[in-house]
Write a protein that holds these residues in place. Structure first.
Motif, short mmCIF file in Angstrom:
data_model
loop_
_atom_site.label_atom_id
_atom_site.label_comp_id
_atom_site.label_asym_id
_atom_site.label_seq_id
_atom_site.Cartn_x
_atom_site.Cartn_y
_atom_site.Cartn_z
N PRO A 133 0.81 -1.23 0.00
CA PRO A 133 0.00 0.00 0.00
C PRO A 133 0.84 1.28 0.00
CG PRO A 133 -0.92 -1.59 1.53
CD PRO A 133 0.41 -2.13 1.11
N ALA A 134 1.90 1.30 0.79
CA ALA A 134 2.75 2.49 0.83
C ALA A 134 3.45 2.71 -0.51
CB ALA A 134 3.78 2.37 1.95
N ALA A 137 0.81 4.01 -3.00
CA ALA A 137 0.47 5.40 -2.67
C ALA A 137 1.60 6.35 -3.04
CB ALA A 137 0.14 5.51 -1.18
N VAL A 187 -2.28 -5.93 5.89
CA VAL A 187 -2.94 -4.91 5.07
C VAL A 187 -3.16 -3.64 5.88
CG1 VAL A 187 -5.05 -4.34 3.82
CG2 VAL A 187 -4.03 -6.61 3.56
N ALA A 188 -3.62 -3.82 7.12
CA ALA A 188 -3.83 -2.65 7.99
C ALA A 188 -2.53 -1.91 8.24
CB ALA A 188 -4.45 -3.10 9.31
N GLY A 190 0.05 -1.87 6.25
CA GLY A 190 0.41 -1.23 4.99
C GLY A 190 -0.34 0.07 4.78
N LEU A 191 -1.63 0.09 5.11
CA LEU A 191 -2.41 1.33 4.98
C LEU A 191 -1.89 2.38 5.96
CD1 LEU A 191 -5.99 -0.21 4.66
CD2 LEU A 191 -4.59 0.79 2.84
N ALA A 192 -1.47 1.94 7.14
CA ALA A 192 -0.89 2.87 8.11
C ALA A 192 0.40 3.46 7.56
CB ALA A 192 -0.63 2.16 9.43
N GLN A 193 1.24 2.63 6.95
CA GLN A 193 2.48 3.13 6.36
C GLN A 193 2.22 4.16 5.27
OE1 GLN A 193 6.51 1.10 6.31
NE2 GLN A 193 5.19 -0.38 5.31
N ALA A 194 1.16 3.95 4.51
CA ALA A 194 0.83 4.89 3.45
C ALA A 194 0.53 6.28 4.01
CB ALA A 194 -0.35 4.37 2.63
N LEU A 195 -0.09 6.34 5.19
CA LEU A 195 -0.37 7.63 5.82
C LEU A 195 0.90 8.40 6.15
CD1 LEU A 195 -3.20 6.59 8.32
CD2 LEU A 195 -3.47 7.74 6.11
N THR A 207 3.73 3.06 12.34
CA THR A 207 3.84 1.60 12.36
C THR A 207 3.98 1.08 13.79
OG1 THR A 207 6.21 1.84 11.85
CG2 THR A 207 4.73 1.34 10.02
#
Length: 312
Positions: A133-134, A137, A187-188, A190-195, A207
Motif C-alpha cells: 500500500p505504501a 500510494a 494490510v492494515a 500497509g495502509l498505516a504506512q501509506a499515511l 507503524t
C-alpha cells in the motif's frame, strides 16, 4: 548486532562525515553545504527511527534555520531526502542483518513449498504485503503529496495528532508476538504506512502505533517498524536513485552533501536503533508523545508570532 560493533561503525561513519565537512570536499557554498548536510543527516538518522517524523524534521530544520537553497530547489531537496534515507536503510540492514537473512530464507522456503508454515514465514510475508500500500500510494501520489503537504503548520498539526494516537495505542494489551499476526493485520499495517507519506505523521510512529494496537509489546512493535522500513525505503531509494541521480541532472556540488548526509544518517541511525530498543524494554512511548506535543507547540508559536511564515 553487538553494541561494540554498533558504536564502532557509528563512530567511523560520523568521523568520516566530519572530516569531509571540515575539509570542504566537493562543497559548494552557494548550494547546500556539507555542514548543513551533516546536520540534516544526523536529524534524519534520529528522527527516521524514533517515532517523531523524519520527513517533518527535514522540513522544519531548514525552515527554522532559514536555509533558502532547499526551499528554492525543491527537486534537489526531494532527491537529497532519498540520499539521507539510504543512510538509515543501511543502518537498519546492518543492525538486523541476521534477522534479514533468516526472514529471506523463510520467505524463499515458503515460496518453494507454496505454503506458509512457520512464524518466520508469516513475518516475511507480512512485511512484503505491508509494503505494497505504501509503495502504490507513493508512486501514484508523489506529486500531489509534494505539492499539497509538508508545510510547517501542517506538520505541527500532524505531530500533535500523532502524539495523542500513539499515547492511546500504547495503552493496549501486550499479548501477541510478531509471528501471531495475519494477512489482515499486514494490510492494515500497509495502509498505516501509506499515511506516513504526509510529513509530520512519522513512518516509525504510525507503524509502532499500529503494532501496539495489534497488541505487540513495545519492543516487538519497534522491531517490526524497523524491519518494515527495509523494503519500503529500498524501493524509494532505487527508484529515485536511478531516475534522479544516475539518469537525472543534479546541480553542481551535490556529491559532497549527499555523501556527508548519508554517512551522518548511517551513524545516528545505528545509535537511534540501539537506544530505542533498550529504552522501550523498560519504559512507555510517553517521552515521544511529549516531544511531539512540545515540537508542535513550538512550531505553532513561531508561526503565530510571525518569526517564520507557516509555509516553506
Amino acid at each position: 548486532m553487538r553494541r561494540s560493533v554498533v558504536y564502532g561503525v557509528a563512530g567511523a561513519a560520523f568521523g568520516l562525515a566530519l572530516v569531509l565537512t571540515l575539509l570542504g570536499v566537493a562543497d559548494d557554498p552557494a548550494a547546500l553545504t556539507n555542514g548543513q548536510a551533516l546536520v540534516l543527516g544526523i536529524v534524519q538518522g534520529l528522527t527516521e527511527l524514533l517515532p517523531i517524523s523524519s520527513s517533518g524534521h527535514l522540513i522544519l530544520v531548514p525552515w527554522a534555520s532559514d536555509w533558502d537553497y532547499l526551499r528554492e530547489n525543491d527537486r534537489f531537496n526531494q532527491t537529497f531526502d532519498v540520499a539521507l534515507h539510504l543512510g538509515t536503510l543501511v543502518a537498519v540492514a546492518l543492525y538486523f542483518w541476521a534477522d534479514v537473512v533468516k526472514l529471506a530464507r523463510a520467505w524463499i522456503g515458503s515460496v518453494g513449498r507454496r505454503r506458509i508454515a512457520t512464524p518466520d514465514e508469516r513475518i516475511a510475508w507480512f512485511i512484503l504485503v505491508a509494503t505494497i500500500p505504501a509503495g502504490v500510494a507513493g508512486l501514484l501520489g508523489e506529486d500531489a503529496i509534494a505539492d499539497n503537504l509538508g508545510e510547517p503548520w501542517q506538520i505541527a498539526i500532524l505531530l500533535a495528532a500523532g502524539a495523542f494516537i500513539l499515547w492511546w495505542a500504547d495503552r493496549s494489551p501486550r499479548d501477541r508476538a510478531m509471528g501471531d499476526l495475519g494477512m489482515r493485520h499486514a494490510v492494515a499495517m500497509g495502509l498505516a504506512q501509506a499515511l506516513a507519506l504526509a510529513p509530520g505523521v512519522s513512518r516509525s510512529g504510525i507503524t509502532i502505533t499500529a503494532g501496539r494496537l495489534m497488541r505487540l509489546d513495545r519492543d516487538g512493535a519497534a522491531r517490526f517498524s524497523f524491519l518494515l522500513l527495509l523494503p519500503t525505503v529500498l524501493g524509494a531509494v532505487v527508484l529515485k536513485g536511478v531516475g534522479d541521480v544516475l539518469l537525472g541532472d543534479l546541480p553542481a556540488g551535490w556529491q559532497g552533501p549527499f555523501l556527508v548526509g548519508t554517512l551522518a544518517a548511517l551513524g545516528s541511525g545505528l545509535l537511534a536503533i540501539d537506544w530505542l530498543l533498550g529504552y522501550v524494554r523498560r519504559h512507555t512511548y510517553d517521552v515521544f508523545v511529549l516531544y511531539r506535543l512540545i515540537a508542535a507547540a513550538v512550531v505553532g508559536l513561531v508561526i503565530l508570532s510571525g518569526v517564520r511564515a507557516g509555509a516553506f
